[in-house]
Scaffold this motif. Structure first.
Motif, PDB file in Angstrom:
ATOM      1  N   GLY A   1      33.013 -64.568  63.456  1.00 48.82           N
ATOM      2  CA  GLY A   1      34.126 -63.836  62.839  1.00 48.82           C
ATOM      3  C   GLY A   1      34.802 -62.922  63.833  1.00 48.82           C
ATOM      4  O   GLY A   1      35.230 -61.810  63.502  1.00 48.82           O
ATOM      5  N   ALA A   2      34.938 -63.411  65.087  1.00 49.50           N
ATOM      6  CA  ALA A   2      35.422 -62.559  66.184  1.00 49.50           C
ATOM      7  C   ALA A   2      36.935 -62.372  66.157  1.00 49.50           C
ATOM      8  O   ALA A   2      37.461 -61.554  66.912  1.00 49.50           O
ATOM      9  CB  ALA A   2      35.001 -63.164  67.526  1.00 49.50           C
ATOM     10  N   ASN A   3      37.629 -63.109  65.294  1.00 52.12           N
ATOM     11  CA  ASN A   3      39.096 -63.015  65.307  1.00 52.12           C
ATOM     12  C   ASN A   3      39.634 -61.873  64.463  1.00 52.12           C
ATOM     13  O   ASN A   3      40.845 -61.658  64.409  1.00 52.12           O
ATOM     14  CB  ASN A   3      39.721 -64.329  64.813  1.00 52.12           C
ATOM     15  CG  ASN A   3      39.295 -64.678  63.406  1.00 52.12           C
ATOM     16  OD1 ASN A   3      38.140 -65.047  63.185  1.00 52.12           O
ATOM     17  ND2 ASN A   3      40.184 -64.556  62.446  1.00 52.12           N
ATOM     18  N   SER A   4      38.765 -61.120  63.792  1.00 46.32           N
ATOM     19  CA  SER A   4      39.283 -60.123  62.845  1.00 46.32           C
ATOM     20  C   SER A   4      38.376 -58.897  62.773  1.00 46.32           C
ATOM     21  O   SER A   4      37.174 -58.995  63.033  1.00 46.32           O
ATOM     22  CB  SER A   4      39.365 -60.805  61.467  1.00 46.32           C
ATOM     23  OG  SER A   4      39.843 -59.923  60.496  1.00 46.32           O
ATOM     24  N   GLY A   5      38.973 -57.776  62.395  1.00 48.64           N
ATOM     25  CA  GLY A   5      38.231 -56.583  62.000  1.00 48.64           C
ATOM     26  C   GLY A   5      37.139 -56.146  62.974  1.00 48.64           C
ATOM     27  O   GLY A   5      37.357 -55.984  64.179  1.00 48.64           O
ATOM     28  N   ALA A  27      26.211 -68.397  51.372  1.00 47.09           N
ATOM     29  CA  ALA A  27      26.237 -69.421  52.429  1.00 47.09           C
ATOM     30  C   ALA A  27      26.813 -68.841  53.721  1.00 47.09           C
ATOM     31  O   ALA A  27      26.233 -68.988  54.801  1.00 47.09           O
ATOM     32  CB  ALA A  27      27.070 -70.615  51.966  1.00 47.09           C
ATOM     33  N   VAL A  28      27.969 -68.165  53.611  1.00 49.09           N
ATOM     34  CA  VAL A  28      28.646 -67.654  54.813  1.00 49.09           C
ATOM     35  C   VAL A  28      27.872 -66.476  55.404  1.00 49.09           C
ATOM     36  O   VAL A  28      27.599 -66.434  56.601  1.00 49.09           O
ATOM     37  CB  VAL A  28      30.105 -67.234  54.480  1.00 49.09           C
ATOM     38  CG1 VAL A  28      30.749 -66.542  55.676  1.00 49.09           C
ATOM     39  CG2 VAL A  28      30.917 -68.448  54.055  1.00 49.09           C
ATOM     40  N   SER A  29      27.512 -65.505  54.525  1.00 51.37           N
ATOM     41  CA  SER A  29      26.888 -64.287  55.056  1.00 51.37           C
ATOM     42  C   SER A  29      25.457 -64.533  55.526  1.00 51.37           C
ATOM     43  O   SER A  29      25.042 -63.970  56.533  1.00 51.37           O
ATOM     44  CB  SER A  29      26.848 -63.196  53.979  1.00 51.37           C
ATOM     45  OG  SER A  29      28.142 -62.772  53.702  1.00 51.37           O
ATOM     46  N   HIS A  67      25.217 -51.461  58.485  1.00 53.12           N
ATOM     47  CA  HIS A  67      26.400 -51.190  57.642  1.00 53.12           C
ATOM     48  C   HIS A  67      27.447 -50.583  58.573  1.00 53.12           C
ATOM     49  O   HIS A  67      27.248 -49.477  59.107  1.00 53.12           O
ATOM     50  CB  HIS A  67      26.094 -50.219  56.500  1.00 53.12           C
ATOM     51  CG  HIS A  67      27.357 -49.705  55.884  1.00 53.12           C
ATOM     52  ND1 HIS A  67      28.302 -50.546  55.337  1.00 53.12           N
ATOM     53  CD2 HIS A  67      27.883 -48.451  55.784  1.00 53.12           C
ATOM     54  CE1 HIS A  67      29.339 -49.830  54.917  1.00 53.12           C
ATOM     55  NE2 HIS A  67      29.115 -48.565  55.183  1.00 53.12           N
ATOM     56  N   PRO A  68      28.566 -51.289  58.780  1.00 53.91           N
ATOM     57  CA  PRO A  68      29.530 -50.829  59.798  1.00 53.91           C
ATOM     58  C   PRO A  68      30.400 -49.656  59.365  1.00 53.91           C
ATOM     59  O   PRO A  68      31.067 -49.047  60.195  1.00 53.91           O
ATOM     60  CB  PRO A  68      30.414 -52.071  60.012  1.00 53.91           C
ATOM     61  CG  PRO A  68      30.351 -52.805  58.719  1.00 53.91           C
ATOM     62  CD  PRO A  68      28.978 -52.563  58.158  1.00 53.91           C
ATOM     63  N   GLY A  69      30.406 -49.339  58.061  1.00 55.82           N
ATOM     64  CA  GLY A  69      31.360 -48.339  57.575  1.00 55.82           C
ATOM     65  C   GLY A  69      32.534 -49.062  56.963  1.00 55.82           C
ATOM     66  O   GLY A  69      32.607 -50.301  57.009  1.00 55.82           O
TER      67      GLY A  69
HETATM   68  N1  LIG Z   1      35.418 -53.993  56.021  1.00 52.13           N
HETATM   69  C1  LIG Z   1      34.487 -53.206  55.536  1.00 52.13           C
HETATM   70  O1  LIG Z   1      34.782 -52.096  55.084  1.00 52.13           O
HETATM   71  C2  LIG Z   1      33.033 -53.632  55.535  1.00 52.13           C
HETATM   72  C3  LIG Z   1      32.094 -52.815  54.898  1.00 52.13           C
HETATM   73  C4  LIG Z   1      30.748 -53.202  54.905  1.00 52.13           C
HETATM   74  C5  LIG Z   1      30.371 -54.361  55.529  1.00 52.13           C
HETATM   75  N2  LIG Z   1      31.304 -55.150  56.119  1.00 52.13           N
HETATM   76  C6  LIG Z   1      30.832 -56.394  56.764  1.00 52.13           C
HETATM   77  O2  LIG Z   1      31.277 -56.400  58.101  1.00 52.13           O
HETATM   78  C7  LIG Z   1      31.496 -57.741  58.537  1.00 52.13           C
HETATM   79  C8  LIG Z   1      32.879 -57.844  59.163  1.00 52.13           C
HETATM   80  O3  LIG Z   1      33.824 -57.510  58.168  1.00 52.13           O
HETATM   81  P1  LIG Z   1      35.348 -57.191  58.493  1.00 52.13           P
HETATM   82  O4  LIG Z   1      35.686 -55.988  57.725  1.00 52.13           O
HETATM   83  O5  LIG Z   1      35.603 -57.223  59.939  1.00 52.13           O
HETATM   84  O6  LIG Z   1      36.044 -58.440  57.736  1.00 52.13           O
HETATM   85  P2  LIG Z   1      37.290 -59.372  58.093  1.00 52.13           P
HETATM   86  O7  LIG Z   1      38.347 -58.640  58.837  1.00 52.13           O
HETATM   87  O8  LIG Z   1      37.664 -60.020  56.789  1.00 52.13           O
HETATM   88  O9  LIG Z   1      36.647 -60.463  59.040  1.00 52.13           O
HETATM   89  C9  LIG Z   1      35.724 -61.381  58.538  1.00 52.13           C
HETATM   90  C10 LIG Z   1      35.530 -62.483  59.534  1.00 52.13           C
HETATM   91  O10 LIG Z   1      34.633 -63.440  58.953  1.00 52.13           O
HETATM   92  C11 LIG Z   1      35.202 -64.725  59.127  1.00 52.13           C
HETATM   93  N3  LIG Z   1      34.762 -65.711  58.143  1.00 52.13           N
HETATM   94  C12 LIG Z   1      34.978 -65.720  56.808  1.00 52.13           C
HETATM   95  N4  LIG Z   1      34.508 -66.871  56.276  1.00 52.13           N
HETATM   96  C13 LIG Z   1      33.991 -67.597  57.310  1.00 52.13           C
HETATM   97  C14 LIG Z   1      33.385 -68.860  57.418  1.00 52.13           C
HETATM   98  N5  LIG Z   1      33.222 -69.664  56.362  1.00 52.13           N
HETATM   99  N6  LIG Z   1      32.962 -69.278  58.633  1.00 52.13           N
HETATM  100  C15 LIG Z   1      33.138 -68.504  59.732  1.00 52.13           C
HETATM  101  N7  LIG Z   1      33.730 -67.297  59.694  1.00 52.13           N
HETATM  102  C16 LIG Z   1      34.155 -66.854  58.491  1.00 52.13           C
HETATM  103  C17 LIG Z   1      36.692 -64.498  58.998  1.00 52.13           C
HETATM  104  O11 LIG Z   1      37.403 -65.625  59.484  1.00 52.13           O
HETATM  105  P3  LIG Z   1      38.901 -65.954  58.926  1.00 52.13           P
HETATM  106  O12 LIG Z   1      39.796 -64.956  59.576  1.00 52.13           O
HETATM  107  O13 LIG Z   1      39.126 -67.362  59.358  1.00 52.13           O
HETATM  108  O14 LIG Z   1      38.835 -65.802  57.428  1.00 52.13           O
HETATM  109  C18 LIG Z   1      36.847 -63.246  59.844  1.00 52.13           C
HETATM  110  O15 LIG Z   1      36.884 -63.568  61.190  1.00 52.13           O
HETATM  111  C19 LIG Z   1      31.307 -58.621  57.304  1.00 52.13           C
HETATM  112  O16 LIG Z   1      30.021 -59.189  57.335  1.00 52.13           O
HETATM  113  C20 LIG Z   1      31.423 -57.651  56.138  1.00 52.13           C
HETATM  114  O17 LIG Z   1      30.665 -58.072  55.019  1.00 52.13           O
HETATM  115  C21 LIG Z   1      32.629 -54.809  56.148  1.00 52.13           C
END
Ligand SMILES: NC(=O)c1ccc[n+]([C@@H]2O[C@H](COP(=O)([O-])OP(=O)(O)OC[C@H]3O[C@@H](n4cnc5c(N)ncnc54)[C@H](OP(=O)(O)O)[C@@H]3O)[C@@H](O)[C@H]2O)c1
Length: 328
Positions: A27-31, A126-128, A216-218
């Motif tokens: 998931g390196a392309n986002s967030g 499945a994904v997580s 937990h990243p926040g």
């Molecule tokens: N954001 C928050 O506040 C928060 C809080 C607590 C925990 N987290 C955890 O932190 C992690 C990163 O979250 P984020 O906020 O950076 O989310 P994000 O911006 O939505 O990024 C999620 C990444 O996961 C990828 N992904 C989704 N489905 C996938 C699949 N089937 N196969 C491979 N990659 C897939 C996405 O790819 P696409 O771009 O192709 O969809 C994207 O690159 C996650 O595990 C999330 O549960 C986030």
């Protein structure tokens, strides 16, 4: 304005020279995954960006060409076991070391009905969890052959639940076939599974030099939750500035701090298997809100090593790593 609640990496950690080191970030392309990747490349590492959408990875990585390190984007859909296997096999055909595996990608099914993958798994789990589980197990030999390798599992504050309702992994119904579906319940269980897996890995790998962490990243201003229906998208759009005003967290960069600490600091390996959390007002247990590197999860299920071992055993079977009782 910098958020005073954020726990920051120390400057030494963020200035280490990572030349010669190789990392995988899913998931390196986002967030959070994007920020983690960018920092690693800045410090000179080679990062394999495991992305569901290769073009999205290539697009965001363009500025990395100016940085000290290097990157490559490789396709991996964590919802499909075959895609994970192909990804690992391609990785192993090119690389013989892996300093860190960041199991970062995640999603939540925004529908009230379960969605099933082609392998028959509930999609959030499945994904997580299952995709990352297969990837990790297939890469263990390479991680063992690399000095002091680290495995990160991105969990969430959500895994903690609340004192009246703690999420737990239902080993007898991992696919949500025999109970009423809850999409956030599935997310909570998947994130408990991540904490348990980090715990189990630490115990199993304690003599190998590999360390493991759950995180937990926040709250990150990322694309998380963006896949929902129209109403959910509007709710997320409204929530983001409000969360920022409430000083939850300002950016994905802040939310990448915990991953970077677990991946690069000298301190983290003293706490293998532990849960590392950024601060969060979303903990229902008030004493947890300041977070901690590490801290104890308030959810007793997350700290249950026996269940973690059973989860690993069952998961090996489900992802096809155990045939006729033998480990393959
Ligand atoms: N954001 C928050 O506040 C928060 C809080 C607590 C925990 N987290 C955890 O932190 C992690 C990163 O979250 P984020 O906020 O950076 O989310 P994000 O911006 O939505 O990024 C999620 C990444 O996961 C990828 N992904 C989704 N489905 C996938 C699949 N089937 N196969 C491979 N990659 C897939 C996405 O790819 P696409 O771009 O192709 O969809 C994207 O690159 C996650 O595990 C999330 O549960 C986030």
């Amino acid at each position: 304005m910098a958020n005073k609640n954020v726990i920051w990496c120390d400057p030494e950690t963020l200035s280490k020279d990572l030349k010669g080191k190789t990392y995988i970030v899913t998931g390196a392309n986002s967030g959070v995954g994007f920020e983690t990747t960018q920092q690693l490349v800045k410090q000179g590492a080679h990062v394999v960006m495991a992305c569901r959408r290769v073009e999205a990875g290539e697009e965001v990585a363009k500025p990395f060409k100016e940085l000290k390190g290097s990157y490559e984007v490789m396709q991996c859909d964590l919802a499909t076991l075959q895609s994970v296997r192909s990804f690992v096999n391609s990785f192993l055909s090119k690389h013989n070391r892996l300093d860190g595996l960041v199991c970062n990608a995640g999603m939540v099914n925004m529908d009230n009905q379960p969605k099933y993958t082609t392998d028959g798994f509930e999609i959030t789990m499945a994904v997580s969890f299952f995709g990352h589980f297969l990837m990790t197990e297939m890469l263990l030999d390479t991680l063992k052959n690399t000095d002091s390798a680290r495995i990160l599992l991105l969990s969430s504050v959500v895994h903690a639940g609340n004192p009246k309702n703690r999420y737990e992994v239902h080993l007898d119904d991992l696919h949500w076939k025999n109970r009423k579906y809850s999409n956030f319940g599935a997310y909570g269980e998947a994130k408990v599974a991540s904490v348990q897996y980090a715990l189990e890995l630490a115990e199993r790998l304690k003599d190998t030099g590999i360390t493991s962490y759950s995180i937990h990243p926040g709250w990150a201003r990322s694309n998380f939750g963006g896949g929902g229906n129209f109403l959910i998208k509007i709710a997320m759009t409204i929530a983001k500035p409000i969360f920022t005003l409430l000083n939850f967290s300002d950016s994905s960069w802040e939310s990448a701090q915990t991953s970077l600490h677990c991946l690069l600091s000298d301190e983290a390996p003293k706490h293998s298997g532990k849960y590392f959390s950024q601060h969060s007002v979303l903990y229902r247990d008030k004493e947890c809100r300041k977070g901690g590197w590490p801290m104890k999860s308030p959810n007793p299920h997350a700290n249950d090593l026996d269940t973690a071992k059973k989860l690993v055993e069952i998961s090996r079977d489900l992802v096809g790593l155990k045939i006729n009782g033998a480990h393959v």
